[in-house]
Design a protein around this motif. Structure first.
Motif, mmCIF file in Angstrom:
data_model
loop_
_atom_site.group_PDB
_atom_site.id
_atom_site.type_symbol
_atom_site.label_atom_id
_atom_site.label_comp_id
_atom_site.label_asym_id
_atom_site.label_seq_id
_atom_site.Cartn_x
_atom_site.Cartn_y
_atom_site.Cartn_z
ATOM 1 N N LYS A 276 -0.370 -6.715 -15.374
ATOM 2 C CA LYS A 276 -0.233 -7.395 -16.655
ATOM 3 C C LYS A 276 -1.120 -8.632 -16.686
ATOM 4 C CE LYS A 276 2.917 -4.485 -18.009
ATOM 5 N NZ LYS A 276 2.591 -3.466 -19.027
ATOM 6 N N ASP B 8 -11.715 -13.751 -28.692
ATOM 7 C CA ASP B 8 -11.322 -13.326 -27.347
ATOM 8 C C ASP B 8 -11.982 -14.208 -26.290
ATOM 9 O OD1 ASP B 8 -9.879 -11.319 -28.473
ATOM 10 O OD2 ASP B 8 -11.318 -9.732 -28.045
ATOM 11 N N ASN C 82 -4.038 -11.035 -19.626
ATOM 12 C CA ASN C 82 -4.495 -11.245 -20.991
ATOM 13 C C ASN C 82 -5.674 -10.318 -21.265
ATOM 14 O OD1 ASN C 82 -4.805 -12.316 -23.558
ATOM 15 N ND2 ASN C 82 -6.103 -13.985 -22.865
ATOM 16 N N GLY C 83 -5.369 -9.082 -21.599
ATOM 17 C CA GLY C 83 -6.372 -8.039 -21.757
ATOM 18 C C GLY C 83 -5.958 -6.848 -20.927
ATOM 19 N N ARG D 136 -5.306 -11.908 -34.218
ATOM 20 C CA ARG D 136 -6.315 -12.256 -33.219
ATOM 21 C C ARG D 136 -7.757 -12.107 -33.704
ATOM 22 N NH1 ARG D 136 -2.185 -9.590 -30.489
ATOM 23 N NH2 ARG D 136 -3.185 -7.536 -30.623
#
Length: 218
Positions: free
Chosen positions: A42, A25, A44-45, A112
């Protein structure tokens, strides 16, 4: 759990904590960013919420064995950012997996995260497959550990006559899980039969039978 087993679990968790500094991450840019799962933003996370408490970093959902009376005889209890909002941006998560005798966590991937499992009880046959189709497998018992590299197809099966359980750790707040069979035979919209019949060298009736068995229950 015996004292030695507790020490092994603590040691494993410390290893995962240290590994988080090179986690899959993105690096965190502040002390905490508790996830606001209801936010419409919205990214990334997850967006950070403003009002936080110690409960945002607490979860008791792995304390007890889960029921395993399902199709596969195994249940995964996740402890990711979706259950522990305080994990947002921290790059770690956990899960507990319980297996009935004969239970299987079927072939799947975590796109991931790398996964490491510690056996709490029973024993399991586990393995992963590399991109050149080489299988690495082993039988693991109480107190032992096995690692599944990020993104590779892997599985666990309890071939014993007693229940088994593991604690799993991941170097991602939300590792994601994609079961191979479900991805191919239960996608929405569905993969064309011609693709599946040619890929697996089987007939249309077989494909339809598998699709019907894996279709989400309504």
């Amino acid at each position: 759990m015996a004292t030695n087993d507790c020490r092994l679990v603590i040691g494993m968790m410390m290893t995962i904590f240290l590994a988080s500094f090179v986690s899959a991450d993105p690096d965190l840019l502040q002390d905490v960013c508790v996830a606001d799962l209801a936010s419409g933003v919205k990214m990334n996370g997850f967006a950070c919420k403003s009002n936080i408490s110690s409960d945002d970093f607490f979860f008791a959902g792995l304390a007890k064995p889960a029921l395993t009376n399902n199709t596969f005889g195994a249940t995964v209890s996740s402890a990711s950012v979706q259950q522990i909002n305080g994990l947002n941006t921290l790059g770690v998560s956990m899960a507990r997996i319980d297996y009935a005798p004969g239970g299987i966590n079927p072939p799947h991937t975590h796109p991931r995260a790398t996964e490491i499992v510690f056996v709490l009880e029973g024993e399991l046959d586990v393995g992963f497959i590399t991109t050149d189709n080489k299988l690495f497998s082993k039988t693991i018992k109480v107190g032992e550990i096995f690692t599944f590299p990020r993104g590779l197809i892997h599985f666990q099966i309890n071939n014993g006559k007693v229940p088994a359980a593991v604690i799993a750790a991941f170097n991602s707040q939300l590792p994601g899980t994609q079961r191979v069979a479900n991805a191919l035979f239960a996608s929405s919209p569905t993969v064309e039969d011609v693709v599946l019949t040619k890929a697996f060298q089987v007939g249309t009736k077989f494909v339809e039978k598998v699709k019907s068995r894996l279709a989400p229950k309504k």
